[in-house]
Write a protein that holds these residues in place. Structure first.
Motif, mmCIF file in Angstrom:
data_model
loop_
_atom_site.group_PDB
_atom_site.id
_atom_site.type_symbol
_atom_site.label_atom_id
_atom_site.label_comp_id
_atom_site.label_asym_id
_atom_site.label_seq_id
_atom_site.Cartn_x
_atom_site.Cartn_y
_atom_site.Cartn_z
ATOM 1 N N VAL A 139 -3.446 3.671 -9.588
ATOM 2 C CA VAL A 139 -3.857 5.072 -9.633
ATOM 3 C C VAL A 139 -4.758 5.344 -8.439
ATOM 4 N N GLN A 140 -4.555 6.499 -7.797
ATOM 5 C CA GLN A 140 -5.341 6.873 -6.627
ATOM 6 C C GLN A 140 -6.198 8.100 -6.937
ATOM 7 N N VAL A 141 -7.481 8.000 -6.624
ATOM 8 C CA VAL A 141 -8.407 9.122 -6.761
ATOM 9 C C VAL A 141 -9.194 9.237 -5.462
ATOM 10 N N ALA A 171 0.839 -1.198 0.000
ATOM 11 C CA ALA A 171 0.000 0.000 0.000
ATOM 12 C C ALA A 171 0.872 1.246 0.000
ATOM 13 N N PRO A 172 0.809 2.099 -1.030
ATOM 14 C CA PRO A 172 1.675 3.266 -1.119
ATOM 15 C C PRO A 172 1.525 4.223 0.045
ATOM 16 N N ILE A 209 -0.564 -6.014 -12.815
ATOM 17 C CA ILE A 209 -1.855 -5.626 -12.249
ATOM 18 C C ILE A 209 -2.805 -6.813 -12.208
ATOM 19 N N THR A 210 -2.844 -7.566 -13.304
ATOM 20 C CA THR A 210 -3.750 -8.710 -13.359
ATOM 21 C C THR A 210 -3.388 -9.753 -12.313
ATOM 22 N N TYR A 211 -2.108 -9.971 -12.124
ATOM 23 C CA TYR A 211 -1.637 -10.902 -11.092
ATOM 24 C C TYR A 211 -2.017 -10.372 -9.704
ATOM 25 N N PHE A 212 -1.808 -9.085 -9.513
ATOM 26 C CA PHE A 212 -2.010 -8.486 -8.200
ATOM 27 C C PHE A 212 -3.448 -8.553 -7.723
ATOM 28 N N ILE A 236 -5.632 -1.746 -5.521
ATOM 29 C CA ILE A 236 -5.763 -2.306 -4.181
ATOM 30 C C ILE A 236 -7.230 -2.542 -3.844
ATOM 31 N N THR A 237 -8.090 -1.600 -4.197
ATOM 32 C CA THR A 237 -9.520 -1.761 -3.953
ATOM 33 C C THR A 237 -10.087 -2.913 -4.769
#
Length: 219
Positions: free
Chosen positions: A175-177, A30-31, A85-88, A184-185
């Motif tokens: 990307v965070q908004v 988590a950044p 990303i797909t793995y994560f 992560i979500t």
């Protein structure tokens, strides 16, 4: 994937969607837990340039839905680390999913994620994105901050990008908004679905297939 109301944010958040399965472990942490580091000019320039590419696609192909979708998919493949990303997003289940099921998930996840952003590309109304700074977690792991403004936005929207340097270039991994990291979500949602199915990953795959089929029938 979380649906974001701001139009440009939704379009450029396509960078965090879709792809093919990776075979190596993901280094995601988590950044928000990162310690403050120096700015990274290279990472900042990368995000600014790629965001402008996204804007150019949206601006130059208004009304040509097929061209927009085709160009945006190609753009995502170039800019985002889609295998990682797909793995994560499978979380703990990425370590146990059989190869055949990996391929099945990768295919349907790409279509599912693509549908999310493609359905919202027409919401772009001339917004602009400006990089405002960055925090280097390590020399190859950087959080780049930016602001989206203009168009129909009443106030600027803060968008942060996590980029990793690999193979001589940068790639977007999240990307965070509004304080929400999308990958992560997405992982939390997917892992919860599999947990509720007693660890049966096929339940998630079949659910995504139904959503993709529903979108296809409606188009």
């Amino acid at each position: 994937m979380r649906v974001v109301s701001q139009s440009l944010a939704v379009a450029v958040l396509a960078l965090a969607a879709g792809g093919v399965i990776a075979v190596a472990p993901s280094p995601f942490v988590a950044p928000a837990m990162a310690q403050t580091g120096a700015r990274n000019a290279g990472a900042e320039q990368y995000v600014q340039v790629q965001a402008q590419r996204a804007l150019n696609i949206l601006s130059q192909h208004r009304g040509d839905v097929g061209a927009e979708k085709r160009l945006f998919r190609a753009f995502i493949d170039q800019v985002a680390d889609v295998p990682r990303i797909t793995y994560f997003v499978l979380g703990k289940y990425s370590r146990s999913i059989p190869p055949a099921q990996q391929r099945e998930f990768a295919t349907v996840f790409r279509e599912y994620a693509s549908n999310v952003y493609e359905s919202r590309l027409n919401e772009y109304h001339g917004e602009t994105l400006k990089v405002t700074g960055s925090v280097a977690r390590t020399p190859t792991d950087v959080i780049v901050q930016s602001q989206v403004s203009g168009g129909k936005l009443e106030q600027p929207v803060t968008v942060s990008w996590r980029v990793l340097a690999e193979g001589g270039g940068w790639r977007v991994v999240d990307v965070q908004v509004d304080g929400i990291w999308l990958a992560i979500t997405q992982q939390q949602d997917f892992v919860s679905t599999i947990d509720n199915a007693g660890g049966n990953i096929q339940v998630l795959i079949d659910q995504l297939k139904r959503q993709v089929a529903k979108e296809a029938a409606a188009s």
